[in-house]
Write a protein that holds these residues in place. Sequence first.
Motif, PDB file in Angstrom:
ATOM      1  N   MET A  20      30.951  36.249  43.305  1.00  0.00           N
ATOM      2  CA  MET A  20      31.771  36.174  42.101  1.00  0.00           C
ATOM      3  C   MET A  20      32.568  34.872  42.084  1.00  0.00           C
ATOM      4  SD  MET A  20      33.067  40.128  41.924  1.00  0.00           S
ATOM      5  CE  MET A  20      33.750  40.029  40.282  1.00  0.00           C
ATOM      6  N   SER A  21      32.906  34.376  43.267  1.00  0.00           N
ATOM      7  CA  SER A  21      33.636  33.115  43.367  1.00  0.00           C
ATOM      8  C   SER A  21      32.812  31.965  42.804  1.00  0.00           C
ATOM      9  CB  SER A  21      34.000  32.838  44.828  1.00  0.00           C
ATOM     10  OG  SER A  21      34.662  31.604  44.963  1.00  0.00           O
ATOM     11  N   GLU A  22      31.497  32.021  42.986  1.00  0.00           N
ATOM     12  CA  GLU A  22      30.633  30.969  42.455  1.00  0.00           C
ATOM     13  C   GLU A  22      30.697  30.929  40.937  1.00  0.00           C
ATOM     14  OE1 GLU A  22      26.939  32.062  44.138  1.00  0.00           O
ATOM     15  OE2 GLU A  22      27.235  30.924  45.996  1.00  0.00           O
ATOM     16  N   ALA A  23      30.545  32.108  40.295  1.00  0.00           N
ATOM     17  CA  ALA A  23      30.605  32.163  38.836  1.00  0.00           C
ATOM     18  C   ALA A  23      31.987  31.756  38.337  1.00  0.00           C
ATOM     19  CB  ALA A  23      30.263  33.573  38.347  1.00  0.00           C
ATOM     20  N   ARG A  24      33.016  32.161  39.074  1.00  0.00           N
ATOM     21  CA  ARG A  24      34.393  31.810  38.717  1.00  0.00           C
ATOM     22  C   ARG A  24      34.573  30.291  38.738  1.00  0.00           C
ATOM     23  NH1 ARG A  24      36.760  35.100  42.401  1.00  0.00           N
ATOM     24  NH2 ARG A  24      37.291  33.495  43.913  1.00  0.00           N
ATOM     25  N   ALA A  25      34.086  29.666  39.806  1.00  0.00           N
ATOM     26  CA  ALA A  25      34.235  28.210  39.945  1.00  0.00           C
ATOM     27  C   ALA A  25      33.417  27.464  38.902  1.00  0.00           C
ATOM     28  CB  ALA A  25      33.819  27.782  41.358  1.00  0.00           C
ATOM     29  N   LEU A  26      32.195  27.935  38.629  1.00  0.00           N
ATOM     30  CA  LEU A  26      31.345  27.290  37.620  1.00  0.00           C
ATOM     31  C   LEU A  26      31.994  27.367  36.242  1.00  0.00           C
ATOM     32  CD1 LEU A  26      27.849  28.657  38.751  1.00  0.00           C
ATOM     33  CD2 LEU A  26      28.612  26.274  38.889  1.00  0.00           C
ATOM     34  N   THR A  27      32.574  28.518  35.914  1.00  0.00           N
ATOM     35  CA  THR A  27      33.222  28.696  34.612  1.00  0.00           C
ATOM     36  C   THR A  27      34.463  27.817  34.498  1.00  0.00           C
ATOM     37  OG1 THR A  27      32.440  30.989  34.554  1.00  0.00           O
ATOM     38  CG2 THR A  27      34.173  30.388  33.003  1.00  0.00           C
ATOM     39  N   ASN A  28      35.278  27.769  35.553  1.00  0.00           N
ATOM     40  CA  ASN A  28      36.461  26.903  35.538  1.00  0.00           C
ATOM     41  C   ASN A  28      36.065  25.448  35.346  1.00  0.00           C
ATOM     42  OD1 ASN A  28      38.294  28.999  35.921  1.00  0.00           O
ATOM     43  ND2 ASN A  28      38.326  28.776  38.147  1.00  0.00           N
TER      44      ASN A  28
ATOM     45  N   ILE B  66      29.221  45.338  38.532  1.00  0.00           N
ATOM     46  CA  ILE B  66      30.326  44.421  38.255  1.00  0.00           C
ATOM     47  C   ILE B  66      29.884  42.970  38.422  1.00  0.00           C
ATOM     48  CG2 ILE B  66      31.242  44.524  40.610  1.00  0.00           C
ATOM     49  CD1 ILE B  66      34.035  44.141  39.392  1.00  0.00           C
ATOM     50  N   MET B  67      28.969  42.703  39.375  1.00  0.00           N
ATOM     51  CA  MET B  67      28.485  41.332  39.548  1.00  0.00           C
ATOM     52  C   MET B  67      27.751  40.849  38.314  1.00  0.00           C
ATOM     53  SD  MET B  67      27.107  41.031  43.473  1.00  0.00           S
ATOM     54  CE  MET B  67      26.255  39.520  43.030  1.00  0.00           C
ATOM     55  N   ILE B  68      26.782  41.655  37.843  1.00  0.00           N
ATOM     56  CA  ILE B  68      25.998  41.273  36.666  1.00  0.00           C
ATOM     57  C   ILE B  68      26.894  41.191  35.438  1.00  0.00           C
ATOM     58  CG2 ILE B  68      24.137  42.005  35.123  1.00  0.00           C
ATOM     59  CD1 ILE B  68      22.792  43.282  37.588  1.00  0.00           C
ATOM     60  N   GLY B  69      27.791  42.184  35.303  1.00  0.00           N
ATOM     61  CA  GLY B  69      28.706  42.164  34.165  1.00  0.00           C
ATOM     62  C   GLY B  69      29.597  40.934  34.167  1.00  0.00           C
ATOM     63  N   PHE B  70      30.053  40.551  35.351  1.00  0.00           N
ATOM     64  CA  PHE B  70      30.919  39.371  35.467  1.00  0.00           C
ATOM     65  C   PHE B  70      30.164  38.097  35.105  1.00  0.00           C
ATOM     66  CE2 PHE B  70      32.831  36.072  38.353  1.00  0.00           C
ATOM     67  CZ  PHE B  70      34.001  35.906  37.622  1.00  0.00           C
TER      68      PHE B  70
ATOM     69  N   LEU C 108      34.240  48.260  28.381  1.00  0.00           N
ATOM     70  CA  LEU C 108      32.946  48.758  27.916  1.00  0.00           C
ATOM     71  C   LEU C 108      32.068  49.204  29.081  1.00  0.00           C
ATOM     72  CD1 LEU C 108      32.041  46.205  25.070  1.00  0.00           C
ATOM     73  CD2 LEU C 108      32.647  48.613  24.801  1.00  0.00           C
ATOM     74  N   LEU C 109      32.047  48.391  30.154  1.00  0.00           N
ATOM     75  CA  LEU C 109      31.188  48.694  31.306  1.00  0.00           C
ATOM     76  C   LEU C 109      31.758  49.798  32.191  1.00  0.00           C
ATOM     77  CD1 LEU C 109      30.053  45.151  32.568  1.00  0.00           C
ATOM     78  CD2 LEU C 109      28.688  46.843  31.337  1.00  0.00           C
ATOM     79  N   GLU C 110      33.102  49.875  32.244  1.00  0.00           N
ATOM     80  CA  GLU C 110      33.788  50.796  33.148  1.00  0.00           C
ATOM     81  C   GLU C 110      33.205  50.719  34.559  1.00  0.00           C
ATOM     82  OE1 GLU C 110      33.705  54.697  31.486  1.00  0.00           O
ATOM     83  OE2 GLU C 110      35.311  54.262  30.060  1.00  0.00           O
ATOM     84  N   PRO C 111      33.240  49.542  35.172  1.00  0.00           N
ATOM     85  CA  PRO C 111      32.660  49.384  36.509  1.00  0.00           C
ATOM     86  C   PRO C 111      33.481  50.124  37.557  1.00  0.00           C
ATOM     87  CG  PRO C 111      33.920  47.428  35.931  1.00  0.00           C
ATOM     88  CD  PRO C 111      33.912  48.315  34.711  1.00  0.00           C
ATOM     89  N   GLY C 112      32.837  50.519  38.656  1.00  0.00           N
ATOM     90  CA  GLY C 112      33.555  51.133  39.766  1.00  0.00           C
ATOM     91  C   GLY C 112      33.494  52.641  39.808  1.00  0.00           C
ATOM     92  N   GLN C 113      32.946  53.274  38.754  1.00  0.00           N
ATOM     93  CA  GLN C 113      32.879  54.727  38.742  1.00  0.00           C
ATOM     94  C   GLN C 113      31.964  55.220  39.865  1.00  0.00           C
ATOM     95  OE1 GLN C 113      34.712  56.557  36.982  1.00  0.00           O
ATOM     96  NE2 GLN C 113      35.318  55.441  35.140  1.00  0.00           N
ATOM     97  N   GLY C 114      32.423  56.202  40.647  1.00  0.00           N
ATOM     98  CA  GLY C 114      31.568  56.823  41.644  1.00  0.00           C
ATOM     99  C   GLY C 114      31.616  56.205  43.028  1.00  0.00           C
TER     100      GLY C 114
END
Length: 456
Positions: free
Chosen positions: A382-390, A224-228, A103-109
């Motif tokens: 992103m590692s912080e959000a990843r670790a918090l979610t895990n 991508i950070m906010i979307g993640f 939906l976000l298609e991050p990385g364009q441009g």
Amino acid sequence: MGVAAAKRDRTHYLYIAVIAAVGLGILVGFVAPDFAVELKPIGTGFVNLIKMMISPIIFCTIVLGVGSVRKAAKVGAVGGLALGYFLVMSTVALAIGLLVGNLLEPGQGLHLTEAVRSAGEKQAAGASESTTDFLLGIIPTTMVSAFTEGEVLQTLLIALLAGFALQAMGSAGEPVLRGIGHIQRLVFRILAMIMWAAPVGAFGAMAAVVGETGVDALKSLAVIMIGFYITCAIFVFVVLGTILRLVAGVNLWLLLKYLGREFLLILSTSSSESALPRLIAKMEHLGVSRPVVGITVPTGYSFNLDGTAIYLTMSSLFIANAMGDPLSAGEQISLLLFMIVASKGAAGVTGAGLATLAGGLQSHRPGLVDGVGLIVGIDRFMSEARALTNFAGNAVATVLVGTWTKEIDKERVGQVLSGALPWNDSMLNQGGDHADGTGPVPEQRGGDEKPVEAKA
């Protein structure tokens, strides 16, 4: 009661100091970035101190949990339920990550530079391994090397073998179990001492990452950070929260509040491994039986990769879009299934997700490996959000498995989460004994086993 209150106050100040240290680290990172980068070894040193304790804590916890259960089938039931749940939730996390990423298609441009290209090649070097290597890697060279090399899966294997052996020994194994119980208390006492270095470690880690990253890199990669972060929040509060309420009747907000200090520790160190020992002790205090905690939590740290699944999904889509070579639906699924298998055993290690991402792309789409450098700058955040979610996923999984196996004291859960039986950090010295002085958590619940309760 006075002594307990004093200890609670002291640990309360400790975590206030951690918050202040994080704020100071961010300030130093912006004001003096070159100096801040030099502080990185301080944060690394603190995380290494915590990781030093992981293997002995996992060993003691699993041996005590498995060895105290009289029926091996019961251990198998707990492990089977846990692994089945982990597989389903990883698939759900994967699907949510794919949906939001498309939906976000991050990385364009974005444009690939030579510096970014070399960064991607560096991460990919030696990052991938075959399934055979992964399976053989679970077997340690010696029984002792599992501890000296800090390999979580190897420690799990040795602990399970020792637990089943003690279980088969019956009464002859009880002195050994008591001895391991004393060792566990010693290990938790050392951990409690290490925790007083948390503010220093948090300051060094946060200052270094802000000094290295700066603001410019964050602006260009904000989507991508906010979307993640939003995707992780949806997964935790909507998916996990709903399942926890329907299955166990527990309020997710209250559970997360109970684990607030652990989330702060993860946020400041970017590693969920730093909070693993405390999660084990707190889940026992919550009312989940020791066998369930001892099997579910350590196993979850290797196999329950909800945050990592979301990260790998969105990062792969981001890199493919940024390089003008989007992944087809079939390629997305095959690549990410491979990555989930390859990432087993590295859930709690800072930076392991980035290496897994690079290795997976190298194996399936070598042309995209160079793009890994595009997210090197923000991987720490992103590692912080990843670790918090895990971490949140493992806490919820422990309560759910305890509920399914009827190995949880529902009344005690309510008392702990309401604050009637508060957690006290001094309990780490007793390896998770109850804060109200009622002795250790019952070893077994349900079935024909007898509860082991120290005091009336």
